[in-house]
Design a protein around this motif. Structure first.
Motif, PDB file in Angstrom:
ATOM      1  N   PHE A  29      28.227  51.973  12.650  1.00 46.94           N
ATOM      2  CA  PHE A  29      28.202  52.686  14.038  1.00 46.94           C
ATOM      3  C   PHE A  29      29.199  53.677  13.684  1.00 46.94           C
ATOM      4  O   PHE A  29      30.271  53.485  13.555  1.00 46.94           O
ATOM      5  N   GLY A  30      28.782  54.982  13.641  1.00 45.58           N
ATOM      6  CA  GLY A  30      29.664  55.960  13.144  1.00 45.58           C
ATOM      7  C   GLY A  30      30.029  56.052  11.533  1.00 45.58           C
ATOM      8  O   GLY A  30      29.441  55.029  10.967  1.00 45.58           O
ATOM      9  N   GLN A  31      31.168  56.568  11.439  1.00 49.75           N
ATOM     10  CA  GLN A  31      31.574  56.572  10.113  1.00 49.75           C
ATOM     11  C   GLN A  31      32.593  55.405   9.575  1.00 49.75           C
ATOM     12  O   GLN A  31      32.575  54.976   8.503  1.00 49.75           O
ATOM     13  N   TRP A  32      33.151  55.037  10.652  1.00 51.45           N
ATOM     14  CA  TRP A  32      34.211  53.718  10.337  1.00 51.45           C
ATOM     15  C   TRP A  32      33.810  52.524  10.736  1.00 51.45           C
ATOM     16  O   TRP A  32      34.631  51.556  10.561  1.00 51.45           O
ATOM     17  N   LEU A  33      32.838  52.108  11.600  1.00 47.10           N
ATOM     18  CA  LEU A  33      32.761  50.899  12.265  1.00 47.10           C
ATOM     19  C   LEU A  33      31.264  50.508  11.949  1.00 47.10           C
ATOM     20  O   LEU A  33      30.333  50.975  11.508  1.00 47.10           O
ATOM     21  N   THR A  34      31.200  49.081  11.969  1.00 47.57           N
ATOM     22  CA  THR A  34      29.628  48.395  12.125  1.00 47.57           C
ATOM     23  C   THR A  34      29.595  48.019  13.483  1.00 47.57           C
ATOM     24  O   THR A  34      30.528  47.801  14.254  1.00 47.57           O
ATOM     25  N   TRP A  35      28.291  47.592  13.800  1.00 48.77           N
ATOM     26  CA  TRP A  35      27.862  47.026  15.072  1.00 48.77           C
ATOM     27  C   TRP A  35      28.613  45.608  15.433  1.00 48.77           C
ATOM     28  O   TRP A  35      28.804  45.195  16.526  1.00 48.77           O
ATOM     29  N   GLY A  36      29.045  44.754  14.111  1.00 50.53           N
ATOM     30  CA  GLY A  36      29.816  43.834  14.151  1.00 50.53           C
ATOM     31  C   GLY A  36      30.930  43.994  14.726  1.00 50.53           C
ATOM     32  O   GLY A  36      31.486  42.718  15.342  1.00 50.53           O
ATOM     33  N   ALA A  37      31.700  44.948  14.879  1.00 51.15           N
ATOM     34  CA  ALA A  37      32.989  45.123  15.329  1.00 51.15           C
ATOM     35  C   ALA A  37      32.676  44.958  16.866  1.00 51.15           C
ATOM     36  O   ALA A  37      34.140  44.659  17.331  1.00 51.15           O
ATOM     37  N   PHE A  38      31.792  44.925  17.452  1.00 46.94           N
ATOM     38  CA  PHE A  38      31.768  45.038  19.072  1.00 46.94           C
ATOM     39  C   PHE A  38      31.327  43.706  19.406  1.00 46.94           C
ATOM     40  O   PHE A  38      31.529  43.611  20.545  1.00 46.94           O
ATOM     41  N   THR A  39      30.855  42.836  18.637  1.00 48.05           N
ATOM     42  CA  THR A  39      30.645  41.391  18.892  1.00 48.05           C
ATOM     43  C   THR A  39      31.608  40.491  18.539  1.00 48.05           C
ATOM     44  O   THR A  39      31.974  39.448  19.349  1.00 48.05           O
ATOM     45  N   TYR A  40      32.210  40.589  17.200  1.00 46.57           N
ATOM     46  CA  TYR A  40      33.189  39.536  16.874  1.00 46.57           C
ATOM     47  C   TYR A  40      34.510  39.330  17.678  1.00 46.57           C
ATOM     48  O   TYR A  40      34.587  38.136  17.934  1.00 46.57           O
ATOM     49  N   PRO A  41      34.918  40.231  18.408  1.00 48.66           N
ATOM     50  CA  PRO A  41      36.086  39.999  19.194  1.00 48.66           C
ATOM     51  C   PRO A  41      35.811  39.045  20.206  1.00 48.66           C
ATOM     52  O   PRO A  41      36.698  38.389  20.824  1.00 48.66           O
ATOM     53  N   LEU A  42      34.659  39.176  20.688  1.00 48.74           N
ATOM     54  CA  LEU A  42      34.311  37.853  21.729  1.00 48.74           C
ATOM     55  C   LEU A  42      34.479  36.466  21.423  1.00 48.74           C
ATOM     56  O   LEU A  42      34.555  35.600  22.198  1.00 48.74           O
ATOM     57  N   ALA A  43      34.677  36.355  20.040  1.00 46.10           N
ATOM     58  CA  ALA A  43      35.042  35.055  19.819  1.00 46.10           C
ATOM     59  C   ALA A  43      36.493  34.554  20.449  1.00 46.10           C
ATOM     60  O   ALA A  43      36.571  33.268  20.489  1.00 46.10           O
ATOM     61  N   PHE A  44      37.132  35.398  20.296  1.00 49.53           N
ATOM     62  CA  PHE A  44      38.505  35.178  21.057  1.00 49.53           C
ATOM     63  C   PHE A  44      38.442  34.535  22.512  1.00 49.53           C
ATOM     64  O   PHE A  44      39.320  34.088  23.012  1.00 49.53           O
ATOM     65  N   LEU A  45      37.580  35.525  23.351  1.00 48.96           N
ATOM     66  CA  LEU A  45      37.344  35.042  24.515  1.00 48.96           C
ATOM     67  C   LEU A  45      36.792  33.723  24.651  1.00 48.96           C
ATOM     68  O   LEU A  45      37.234  32.918  25.477  1.00 48.96           O
ATOM     69  N   VAL A  46      35.886  33.398  23.813  1.00 48.78           N
ATOM     70  CA  VAL A  46      35.444  31.847  23.969  1.00 48.78           C
ATOM     71  C   VAL A  46      36.506  30.743  23.724  1.00 48.78           C
ATOM     72  O   VAL A  46      36.829  29.808  24.347  1.00 48.78           O
TER      73      VAL A  46
END
Length: 208
Positions: free
Chosen positions: A27-44
């Protein structure tokens, strides 16, 4: 107790699996799409901690950790353009970062459970856990100082000296990746307060 945790365990497992898949897509030059899903683990983790307590939250974390191990084992068997999709260093970094950061999140949240502001426990625990997660993963997976972990794994590309995020002081590429990832985690920690508040209110109202 275990049966009541099934929804949280399934949610955590789904997040871990999705993140392991989406990390393969940029996702762009510095990120992957996984960066947007993984933080949801903290919510759980935080929701489980809020309703079931720290011990239950740790069980959910361990379930996510086990899922991550399975994903890493599968990834080591899949060959990409430059070798296995998951190297030993990535597997170590991913597993260690998840386990340590999530367990720290549980501890911080539990100690702040009775804080005056409802947002303090989920926000501060997630910020602390996310920061440690980023440091452990990127340092373990890509730092030149830890090349001895897997000498056969060439991480010279990640240590190429470039301007930080394309505009800052010169630093290894992996630091730009880490800073970008950390920034998304911080942003999503704030965004996650909304679903946290809504779910807590609804669950509390149902109990009342």
């Amino acid at each position: 107790m275990t049966r009541s945790l099934i929804p949280a365990i399934l949610a955590m497992a789904a997040i871990v699996v999705a993140s392991n898949i989406l990390v393969q897509f940029l996702f762009g030059q510095w990120l992957t799409w996984g960066a947007f899903t993984y933080p949801l683990a903290f919510l759980v983790t935080d929701l489980t901690n809020r309703f079931r307590g720290a011990a239950a939250a740790r069980r959910v974390v361990l379930a996510g950790f086990a899922t991550g191990i399975v994903c890493s084992l599968i990834g080591t068997q899949i060959q990409g353009e430059f070798g296995p999709l998951v190297t030993l260093r990535i597997a170590l970094g991913s597993g260690l970062a998840f386990l340590v950061a999530q367990m720290l999140d549980v501890t911080v949240f539990d100690r702040m459970r009775h804080a005056r502001g409802w947002w303090q426990a989920p926000l501060i625990s997630t910020l602390v856990g996310s920061s440690l997660d980023t440091l452990i993963f990127f340092g373990t997976a890509f730092s030149a100082a830890l090349v001895w972990l897997e000498p056969s794994n060439d991480v010279s590309w990640a240590n190429e000296i470039l301007p930080l995020l394309g505009a800052g002081p010169e630093a290894p590429l992996w630091l730009s990746l880490a800073v970008a990832d950390w920034s998304i985690k911080l942003l999503l920690a704030l965004v996650a307060l909304l679903p946290f508040r809504i779910i807590v209110r609804r669950m509390t109202a149902d109990v009342a």
